[in-house]
Design an enzyme around this catalytic site. Structure first.
Site, PDB file in Angstrom:
ATOM      1  N   GLU A   1     -15.775 -15.141 -27.007  1.00  0.00           N
ATOM      2  CA  GLU A   1     -15.922 -14.963 -28.780  1.00  0.00           C
ATOM      3  C   GLU A   1     -17.421 -16.154 -29.562  1.00  0.00           C
ATOM      4  O   GLU A   1     -16.667 -17.176 -29.905  1.00  0.00           O
ATOM      5  CB  GLU A   1     -15.148 -15.228 -29.936  1.00  0.00           C
ATOM      6  CG  GLU A   1     -14.005 -13.943 -29.815  1.00  0.00           C
ATOM      7  CD  GLU A   1     -13.039 -14.091 -30.912  1.00  0.00           C
ATOM      8  OE1 GLU A   1     -13.150 -14.156 -31.997  1.00  0.00           O
ATOM      9  OE2 GLU A   1     -12.264 -14.466 -29.986  1.00  0.00           O
TER      10      GLU A   1
ATOM     11  N   HIS B   1     -15.623  -8.966 -29.976  1.00  0.00           N
ATOM     12  CA  HIS B   1     -14.315  -9.014 -30.012  1.00  0.00           C
ATOM     13  C   HIS B   1     -13.688  -8.151 -28.959  1.00  0.00           C
ATOM     14  O   HIS B   1     -12.577  -7.865 -29.073  1.00  0.00           O
ATOM     15  CB  HIS B   1     -13.599  -8.686 -30.806  1.00  0.00           C
ATOM     16  CG  HIS B   1     -12.219  -9.332 -31.752  1.00  0.00           C
ATOM     17  ND1 HIS B   1     -11.192  -9.681 -30.324  1.00  0.00           N
ATOM     18  CD2 HIS B   1     -12.653 -11.056 -31.979  1.00  0.00           C
ATOM     19  CE1 HIS B   1     -10.180 -10.718 -31.034  1.00  0.00           C
ATOM     20  NE2 HIS B   1     -10.929 -12.051 -31.850  1.00  0.00           N
TER      21      HIS B   1
ATOM     22  N   HIS C   1     -12.141 -13.642 -39.873  1.00  0.00           N
ATOM     23  CA  HIS C   1     -12.771 -12.480 -39.420  1.00  0.00           C
ATOM     24  C   HIS C   1     -13.841 -11.705 -40.483  1.00  0.00           C
ATOM     25  O   HIS C   1     -13.803 -10.679 -40.610  1.00  0.00           O
ATOM     26  CB  HIS C   1     -12.068 -11.354 -38.361  1.00  0.00           C
ATOM     27  CG  HIS C   1     -12.191 -12.469 -36.936  1.00  0.00           C
ATOM     28  ND1 HIS C   1     -12.804 -13.358 -36.578  1.00  0.00           N
ATOM     29  CD2 HIS C   1     -10.752 -12.215 -36.031  1.00  0.00           C
ATOM     30  CE1 HIS C   1     -11.657 -13.900 -35.322  1.00  0.00           C
ATOM     31  NE2 HIS C   1     -11.245 -13.120 -35.091  1.00  0.00           N
TER      32      HIS C   1
END
Length: 344
Positions: free
Chosen positions: A309, A175, A101
């Protein structure tokens, strides 16, 4: 429709978007984090349907990435490195030997420039961020814009735009952890999910794609006709078990419909429909959400939310045949995901 803004911490600002039907979206310019989405149930009761912390300062560490914009690359990059145009780039290894991420300097932990707006029966906030060449190990000066728009149809529209002056890797997502029961009353076991996908990506024990794409047929990953998330959470399938009992997998979308995901929660009657032009998504059932976090609606626990996502696949950096995360120099990255709320 109206927008409120308040300062919550230093340069942090909290924006509250409200339409005429009671729907609200609360978001921080820090990380572009959506802290609350408030929508009615079948009886008109307004409740929050995403997970968030009780105290704003907890978003500073935010190990669960609650509600945040993820970038430059959402997901895991194998061995925290990749090669482009003959150059190899080393990234921060922030999850074992892999990169997750965007690392510590990812988009989830920067203060974005925020510009609220109102137009044509909609309100929103335009967030802008400049990521410099070499930040987090990634090449290129990247200009990123993420726009949150709330309209009168109870749609939350998220637009992502980015450009880079060097060829780089980029795929952004949001997210948020959804829980349609409202105010985190129940776990997500009984959420009924339909996904337009006949293929998903196999993972290894480090949750890195193996490079193999598997058919969903005759498995807990077949959501084409809809099924409850409990089917995978309670499954003895090796793929569900290595994800710590649940899903943390990339689904490749079928391209025959713009309406990719439908989520229903029977008790509240809430329905979430997700439309996107992204090629796939990671569905994550908060298998690693541990106890001990003080959330707005109570204590945290495993399987309390589900993330959708929408994104391309970072596996494309090491394997052929996956939706690419490569952004060519001078080209525009432009993607949209719409979260539409209703009842039945």
């Amino acid at each position: 429709m109206w927008i409120e803004m308040e300062r919550v911490k230093g340069r942090w600002k909290l924006y509250k978007l409200m339409n005429d039907h009671g729907m609200e979206v609360h978001l921080l310019n820090y990380g572009g984090i959506m802290t609350k989405i408030i929508v009615p149930d079948k009886n008109g009761k307004l409740e929050n349907v995403v997970l968030g912390y009780k105290h704003d300062q907890d978003y500073e560490s935010n190990p669960n990435f609650f509600g945040a914009i993820i970038g430059r690359v959402a997901g895991r990059i194998q061995n925290a490195s990749f090669s482009l145009e003959g150059n190899t780039y080393s990234l921060e290894a922030n999850e074992g030997g892999n990169h997750l991420h965007g690392g510590a300097s990812g988009f989830h932990c920067v203060v974005w420039d925020a510009e609220p707006f109102q137009k044509d029966g909609a309100i929103g906030v335009k967030l802008s961020h400049s990521s410099v060449d070499g930040e987090g190990g990634y090449p290129g000066n990247v200009e990123a814009i993420v726009t949150y728009t709330l309209n009168q149809q109870n749609e939350l529209i998220v637009d992502y735009v980015a450009t880079s002056d060097k060829t780089t890797a980029l795929t952004m997502t949001n997210h948020s952890y959804f829980n349609l029961s409202g105010n985190g009353k129940e776990t997500i076991h009984d959420h009924h999910v339909t996904i337009q996908s006949h293929q998903y990506v196999e993972l290894d024990k480090s949750l890195i794609p193996t490079g193999t794409v598997l058919p969903v047929e005759n498995s807990p990953f077949d959501f084409r006709q809809g099924r409850k998330l409990a089917d995978g959470i309670q499954s003895d399938s090796p793929q569900n078990q290595l994800a710590n009992n649940g899903y943390d997998h990339y689904f490749l979308f079928d391209q025959n419909s713009n309406e990719k995901v439908i989520v229903k929660e029977q008790t509240s009657g809430r329905v979430l429909t997700i439309k996107t032009d992204q090629p796939g998504m990671v569905m994550y059932t908060s298998n690693n959400l541990s106890k001990g976090f003080e959330l707005a609606e109570g204590p945290s626990r495993k399987h309390l939310g589900v993330c959708f996502e929408t994104q391309a696949s970072p596996a494309s950096l090491h394997n052929e045949g996956f939706p690419s995360v490569v952004l060519q120099a001078g080209e525009a990255y432009k993607k949209q995901t719409i979260f539409s709320f209703g009842v039945e």
